[in-house]
Design an enzyme around this catalytic site. Structure first.
Site, PDB file in Angstrom:
ATOM      1  N   ASP A 108      22.684  37.719  64.449  1.00 24.94           N
ATOM      2  CA  ASP A 108      23.944  37.075  64.080  1.00 24.94           C
ATOM      3  C   ASP A 108      24.803  37.909  63.137  1.00 24.94           C
ATOM      4  O   ASP A 108      25.737  37.380  62.516  1.00 24.94           O
ATOM      5  CB  ASP A 108      23.667  35.702  63.480  1.00 24.94           C
ATOM      6  N   ASP A 169      23.339  32.202  72.099  1.00 23.05           N
ATOM      7  CA  ASP A 169      24.319  32.407  71.030  1.00 23.05           C
ATOM      8  C   ASP A 169      24.774  33.865  70.913  1.00 23.05           C
ATOM      9  O   ASP A 169      25.895  34.142  70.479  1.00 23.05           O
ATOM     10  CB  ASP A 169      23.744  31.997  69.673  1.00 23.05           C
TER      11      ASP A 169
END
Length: 388
Positions: A108, A169
């Site tokens: 991320d 994601d």
């Protein structure tokens, strides 16, 4: 996208919807101005009793730590107010502790530095920000597994090995790699982004437009081992925010590569998403394939999906755009009507966000819901800056 294409997409908005956009612009400025003054360089996530804690003190590696500065940069771009820029720059500096600490970083880094350092560099030309962005891109590229052709998601927990884990994601993180290739002229970053996206297309997206959340591969050869339910109801279900990550992520993949198969995938996911919200008032349930009770919504899925639909609308021919823009605006308006809190004394804008089907917070304000709401409203109003 060129200006003509953006203007053509905006012309798909009805006069009533345009009036609504203008009606929320004033309250949005008031709310964000108050939050900027109150929060400043602290890093918000989920408010408790109307006030945010500082995630920078709690967990500097937390994956959502870039969304608040993303909101600040969007508002600075839209209004020119310097206070937004000052707060965003201070958060960016705080995140240097995560870059230097390294051990807590994971895939991320795209969420964390696209909307901090890379946004800063794009808007101001700050050379230190460029260095931070390239540092983060190299960390992301270093998580690539060449045998399996995927980017590893998370680090190991004690007693676990997650070397073969990939999650949907990450499609939202790989734009950091496209930027790095554009910035340096080195195709390696772009190649990794494409190879990862191709693996998602082959293994994670389903034929009906739905998506798995997690895929587990054998890290030695890339063979599929499992697809657990993750933040959705169960394996094989349809976690709505995962669908939104897939929708917007595939559309962004098309933006950066021009690959038609990515746009086609984004459209399939969009059609699936639109069909599933048609019976729930244009608001997504936390999982589209879960028991009828309890009824739990996730507005963060709606806000991210709305941005993805607007991305698709800029990529398709003129007569296709109306459906995607219309669905995006309906989600925004349904969310604003039921879940938005314009009170400038309270932290958090968009309520109704849900972290996961099992456990975690349900129907609360979550910072990335606010970010995507602002991005969509500013994009529709031709005030936004594309930060992906």
């Amino acid at each position: 996208m060129n200006t003509d294409t953006k203007q053509q997409a905006q012309r798909q908005i009805s006069s009533e919807d345009r009036e609504w956009l203008e009606s929320v612009w004033g309250p949005l400025q008031t709310k964000m101005s108050a939050e900027c003054a109150r929060i400043g360089s602290r890093i918000p996530y989920i408010p408790t009793n109307g006030r945010y804690e500082d995630m920078g003190e709690k967990d500097i590696y937390w994956w959502t730590n870039g969304f608040w500065p993303g909101m600040l940069w969007q508002m600075h771009h839209a209004t020119g107010e310097h206070a937004y820029r000052t707060a965003a720059e201070k958060v960016e500096e705080r995140l240097d502790a995560a870059l230097s600490g390294f051990d807590g970083l994971h895939h991320d880094v795209g969420f964390m530095w696209l909307h901090t350092a890379v946004a800063d560099y794009r808007l101001t030309g700050n050379p230190r920000s460029r260095t931070r962005g390239l540092h983060a891109a190299n960390i992301l590229a270093g998580r690539y597994n060449p045998a399996g052709r995927f980017i590893r998601a998370w680090n190991d927990d004690p007693g676990s090995n997650r070397a073969g884990w990939m999650i949907i994601d990450c499609l939202m993180n790989v734009p950091l790699l496209y930027w790095a290739s554009e910035e340096t002229g080195d195709p390696r970053y772009r190649d990794i982004a494409i190879l990862h996206t191709d693996t998602v297309l082959r293994t994670t997206l389903r034929g009906d437009g739905s998506s798995n959340h997690i895929m587990i591969f054998d890290p030695a050869d890339g063979s599929v081992l499992d697809n657990p339910g993750g933040q959705g109801f169960e394996s094989g279900s349809s976690w709505s925010r995962g669908q939104a990550w897939a929708l917007y992520g595939m559309a962004l993949g098309h933006r950066h590569t021009g690959k038609s198969e990515y746009l086609d995938a984004a459209k399939r996911i969009a059609h699936y998403f639109i069909a599933n919200i048609s019976s729930t008032g244009d608001l997504p349930l936390v999982d589209f394939r879960a028991p009828a009770e309890p009824v739990v919504y996730d507005t963060t899925a709606a806000m991210c999906a709305a941005c993805g639909l607007l991305e698709i609308a800029e990529a398709v021919p003129e007569h296709e755009r109306r459906m995607y823009v219309g669905a995006a605006v309906r989600m925004l308006r349904a969310t604003e009507r039921r879940f938005v809190d314009w009170n400038p004394e309270q932290d958090g804008i968009v309520g109704g966000g849900t972290v996961a089907y099992h456990g975690g917070e349900h129907e609360v304000p979550i910072i990335y819901g606010d970010y995507f709401f602002i991005e969509a409203v500013l994009r529709l109003s031709d005030r936004g800056k594309h930060l992906w």
